[in-house]
Write an enzyme that holds these catalytic residues in place. Structure first.
Site: not given
Ligand code: DGJ
Length: 744
Positions: A479, A549
């Site tokens: 991430d 997301d």
């Molecule tokens: C952002 C990501 O896009 C999410 O899927 C998740 O992993 C969060 N960060 C966790 O902090």
């Protein structure tokens, strides 16, 4: 060999079955652009395409002559200030303050295959016959700097890769302040410009406008390719559509700051450029020093936007993505993030994993919150060791327990970041990117580690490698949740601060590369607050990327549709999540959530135990379906059929390479009533083959490929009448999934 040099006319012709790319060494030694488009015959002389006649220029190159000016010449890698007044591809700041350069042809090489670009992701070949490469060496004699224009034309795929290398063979240090990866002058401007723009949770929406005189551009100066604009643009003829007409695609294999631009001059010549964004960029070319630009890939399609996309899909899936997972079926995963966020215990995780296993999931992924003091977003980033309160037996113990259940185990990292509340920051406060004497801005209470410094990357590598060696980890979600501000590295002097954005990306690639090499069987999925770094650069290291997301099935149709213009279905992480959806607060049928997510690297983002028994049965069926058809969906030719940006319906399909199987996804946003009979015209089938069409396990009829493509599949639903009065009412956010199987 797909590259010819005509000595008599000094012309280069790069070609494959579908495309020709023509250039000529100009009278002044620079390289002129003659043509990029549909394949034309090999001919000695295409010089007439220079079209330098009649038009007056405001400045000329040669004394006492009014015939040669760069102002109106189409060029390959132009510079500013020597009779061309358009935006240049390169700029070099010299010790005397001048930025004038004069790179002239010196020599060239043509060979089979394709060279790797040191430290940078790039497309590649597996056997020399797959592609041919041309290197044109130009020199600026006064500076003694060499510039090599690299071109690779693929024979097996319809694409041309370009990049540029600079080497300072002189005595003086210079600053390279602009170095595009690709510049291309097209003879007219009769195009629509299409960009892929958005924001967090609505990445890569399709935005179209007519090219206009002047400069139009998209880019990123955030230190990442970004949610906001993708390093990919298309130019298409106004009458071209998904299936016919000329379409050009330009894609940058890079994950950092970029610029994608088209400048149309007053004579409607279009200059396309793609490369590292020049804002704040400079690279010190010391004597003996070198600079290699990232790679850009250009595709010409005579078969519309789908034709262009399919060329990118094949190239990026098979000759950009690499390694163990490139051709393997991707595991169906369940990620705990939306099920628990930071609120989990080991027992809770095991319970979620157990239910997932019962329903057929193959990989359990533990997301954020397992390490250091991380119980919220305020602390812990940088401390990559398990939190003993949450995981008494560590990741090692947890991963073994998960594997003992018959699942693979995956883990989340955000390796480029640090919270101030962490041991890493307390020990190394100078390891973040920040400008001395200035305030350092945060994002999500985190700061960006200075990946331009090797010792920082080494430290992080050491921590991650330890966990990966000790535990049973099959997958990493990588991430990255903020953009770079106050960019400055304490590891470099003043004269190199313009390099830091790029050096950061080189450090990122280096870390990925080391982990790829050391742990070749780990599947990497990149992520940046969803799809904030969905770019070809990272596909080289991580064959899939968390697309967004936003997992709402309606929003996702747009996001996945837009993403599909450049990126293969296999590269899009797509999960089914709970309703009401956590991002859009919308409730959609579980079937539709599955039918959308199936066109991607499929998974779940929820605790399956919270579903009813009927819903669990739907989930099990989805998983059975994906296991049976994922290879077809990931490796088939993908066709966009109906655009969510244009109406109430979305449709797409994947067709197996032998055309004997296909899967169609058809989605309706809002229900309607008493409406028209509808047909959906399919694509890519074999006209004479008879296909059995299956829906929900039942045969919906037999049709020839020609019927399905020219007449269309009957897509009428109960909204043709009074919906509620029918036995099979459709509803808002309704969808269908059809399987076509050829007879025999
Ligand atoms: C952002 C990501 O896009 C999410 O899927 C998740 O992993 C969060 N960060 C966790 O902090």
């Amino acid at each position: 060999m797909g590259i010819i040099y005509q000595e008599s006319t000094k012309e280069f012709h790069l070609y494959n079955r579908e495309t020709s790319y023509l250039m000529k060494i100009l009278r002044n030694g620079q390289i002129g652009q003659l043509y990029f488009g549909k394949r034309v015959p090999l001919k000695e002389d295409y010089g007439y395409l220079l079209e330098n006649r009649y038009r007056p220029a405001s400045a000329y190159v040669y004394d006492n002559e009014y015939s040669f000016s760069l102002e109106h010449l189409k060029q390959e890698y132009p510079s500013y200030g020597t009779t061309d007044f358009r935006m240049p591809a390169l700029e070099i700041l010299q010790p005397n303050g001048s930025r004038i350069t004069d790179f002239c042809y010196h020599s060239h090489k043509i060979y089979q295959g394709k060279p790797a670009l040191q430290g940078l992701p790039a497309t590649y070949t597996e056997s020399p016959g797959e592609a041919d490469t041309l290197e044109i060496l130009l020199k600026d004699e006064r500076l003694n700097i060499e510039m090599t224009l690299l071109y690779t034309i693929f024979q097996t795929e319809n694409a041309i890769a370009r990049s540029v290398r600079f080497e300072n063979k002189g005595e003086c240090a210079c600053q390279l302040t602009r170095a595009m990866s690709l510049s291309l002058d097209l003879p007219d401007a009769d195009y629509e410009w299409i960009q892929f723009s958005g924001a967090w949770s609505r990445e890569r929406y399709v935005k179209t406008r007519l090219l206009q005189q002047g400069v139009q551009s998209v880019g990123s100066v955030r230190g990442a390719s970004s949610h906001h604009h993708n390093p990919f643009i298309m130019l298409k003829r106004p009458k071209a559509d998904e299936f016919q007409g000329e379409t050009l695609g330009f894609s940058l294999v890079y994950s950092g700051n970029f610029l994608a631009q088209a400048e149309v001059d007053t004579y409607n010549v279009t200059r396309v450029m793609l490369g590292i964004h020049p804002l704040g960029f400079s690279w010190l070319l010391e004597p003996g020093g070198a600079f290699q630009t990232p790679e850009a890939v250009a595709v010409y399609s005579a078969h519309g936007m789908n034709g262009m996309s399919q060329a990118f899909h094949r190239l990026y899936r098979t000759r950009l993505a690499r390694g163990y997972w490139r051709d393997r079926e991707r595991p169906i995963l369940l990620n705990n993030w939306e099920a628990t966020y930071f609120d989990f215990t080991k027992e809770k995780l095991l319970a979620i994993a157990k239910t997932a296993k019962e329903d057929g999931v193959e990989l359990f992924v533990l997301d954020d919150g397992w390490f250091g003091s991380r119980c919220s977003e305020t602390s812990g980033l940088g401390d990559w060791w398990p939190n003993p309160q949450r995981l008494p037996e560590g990741i090692c113990g947890l991963s073994k327990e998960i594997e003992a259940m018959g699942l693979k185990f995956g883990l989340w990292f955000e390796l480029e970041m640090v919270n101030k509340d962490s041991e890493l920051y307390r020990n190394h406060p100078d390891w973040i990117l920040q400008t001395p004497g200035r305030h350092a801005s945060h994002g999500r209470k985190q700061y960006v580690l200075d990946f331009s410094r090797k010792e920082v990357v080494d430290y992080i590598y050491g921590l991650v490698a330890k966990i990966l060696k000790e535990s049973k980890i099959s997958y990493i979600k990588w991430d990255m949740n903020r953009n770079i501000t106050e960019c400055f590295s304490q590891g470099y002097g003043a004269e190199r601060q313009g390099e830091i954005f790029h050096r950061y990306i080189l450090g990122l690639y280096d870390l990925y590369d080391r982990l790829n090499r050391e742990f070749p069987e780990i599947l990497f999925e990149s992520c940046a607050s969803g799809g904030g770094r969905f770019d070809p650069g990272l596909l080289y290291y991580a064959p899939q990327c968390w697309t967004s997301d936003d997992t709402d099935a309606v929003e996702r149709q747009k996001i996945q549709y837009g993403t599909s213009y450049a990126y293969p279905v296999s590269s899009m992480g797509t999960h089914v999540s709970i309703t009401p959806n956590h991002q859009a607060n919308r409730t959609t049928p579980l079937e539709t959530r599955g039918n959308v997510a199936m066109f991607g690297a499929f998974g779940y983002e929820l605790d399956l135990a919270r579903l009813s028994q009927e819903e669990r049965e739907i989930v099990r069926e989805q998983i059975r379906f994906v296991k049976k058809y994922r290879r077809l969906i990931h490796t088939g030719d993908f066709y966009r059929l109906l655009s969510p940006f244009e109406g109430n319906f979305t449709a797409w399909m994947a067709v197996s390479p032998d055309k004997r199987q296909a899967i169609v996804g058809y989605y309706k946003i809002l229900n309607d009533v008493n409406r028209e009979f509808r047909r959906l015209r399919l694509q890519g089938l074999e006209e004479g083959l008879l296909y059995h069409v299956w829906e929900n396990g039942a045969c919906a009829g037999d049709f020839y490929g020609s019927e399905l493509m020219h007449i269309g599949l009957i897509a009428t639903d109960s909204s043709a009448g009074e919906v509620g009065a029918t036995e099979t009412p459709c509803c808002d956010f309704w969808s269908r999934l059809l399987v076509l199987e050829a007879e025999g």
